[in-house]
Design an enzyme around this catalytic site. Sequence first.
Site, PDB file in Angstrom:
ATOM      1  N   ASP A 189      -7.438  11.685   8.394  1.00  0.00           N
ATOM      2  CA  ASP A 189      -7.239  10.572   7.447  1.00  0.00           C
ATOM      3  C   ASP A 189      -8.045   9.499   7.948  1.00  0.00           C
ATOM      4  O   ASP A 189      -7.686   8.857   9.296  1.00  0.00           O
ATOM      5  CB  ASP A 189      -5.908  10.073   7.105  1.00  0.00           C
ATOM      6  CG  ASP A 189      -5.033  11.269   6.585  1.00  0.00           C
ATOM      7  OD1 ASP A 189      -5.627  12.001   5.771  1.00  0.00           O
ATOM      8  OD2 ASP A 189      -3.973  11.427   6.889  1.00  0.00           O
ATOM      9  N   ASP A 224      -2.406  14.705  -4.915  1.00  0.00           N
ATOM     10  CA  ASP A 224      -1.042  13.924  -4.246  1.00  0.00           C
ATOM     11  C   ASP A 224       0.148  14.061  -5.335  1.00  0.00           C
ATOM     12  O   ASP A 224      -0.247  13.210  -6.282  1.00  0.00           O
ATOM     13  CB  ASP A 224      -1.679  12.548  -3.969  1.00  0.00           C
ATOM     14  CG  ASP A 224      -2.744  12.488  -2.900  1.00  0.00           C
ATOM     15  OD1 ASP A 224      -2.710  13.266  -1.885  1.00  0.00           O
ATOM     16  OD2 ASP A 224      -3.885  11.694  -2.882  1.00  0.00           O
TER      17      ASP A 224
END
Length: 256
Positions: free
Chosen positions: A12, A131
């Site tokens: 990330d 998500d």
Amino acid sequence: MPVALRVVPCLDVDGGRVVKGVNFLDLRDAGDPVELARRYDADGADEITFLDVSASTQGRATTLEMVSATAEQVFVPLTVGGGVRAVADVEALLRAGADKVGVNTAAIARPELLTEIAQHYGNQVLVLSVDARRCPDGVVTDSGFEVTTHGGRTGTGIDAVEWAAEATSRGAGEVLLNSIDADGTTAGFDVEMIEAVRAVVDTPLVASGGAGTVEDFVAAARAGADAVLAASVFHYGTLTISEVKAALRDAGFEVR
């Protein structure tokens, strides 16, 4: 011969550094993406996923220079996501060294984007990144899971399971399913969410969010994941890729 289950470290990236938080909040530095990618490649990663976590919220494209630098250091497939809003963005990422491209927020606003990318580059390039979270109070979907955007901060009211099914029908060749509730908690994958999506998609399914122990990876695989993705347990040395693969092998799964 069964297809080997993949173990995928996730980078990330924000501001040129790998970061990790809990539920996408309180991000802390976890290292240099190029160095971590090189390490994971050497440690036996089957793939590496690179997510520019602030690209969509800042309305910009993924940093191509960082993708190129990372791709030059690894010899396993690289999936890149973050800020993909058009076919031209996919072209740029593939030229920078990505093997697959993840699409999230833009496809929710305009699902036709998935069809366009699949038609241009083939479904093997296109990863739907979802998500998802368990529906909060006041939100109802048939599956009990809701799609979110902008790093889990914005609910959409869209059923996550139905969205995964629609996206694969539009040409997504893989689904990266990340549990916002479990993300960074190391409390285990959301097995029920994995099972629910597995029931409606035939494409490879990557489980993400919540890995803390080797048993968690095994549970995700048993729920139907074709690949298991994790970040913090690898970044901070809690587990190694070899340990995860050994546990999966001991549980009867084929691994490379």
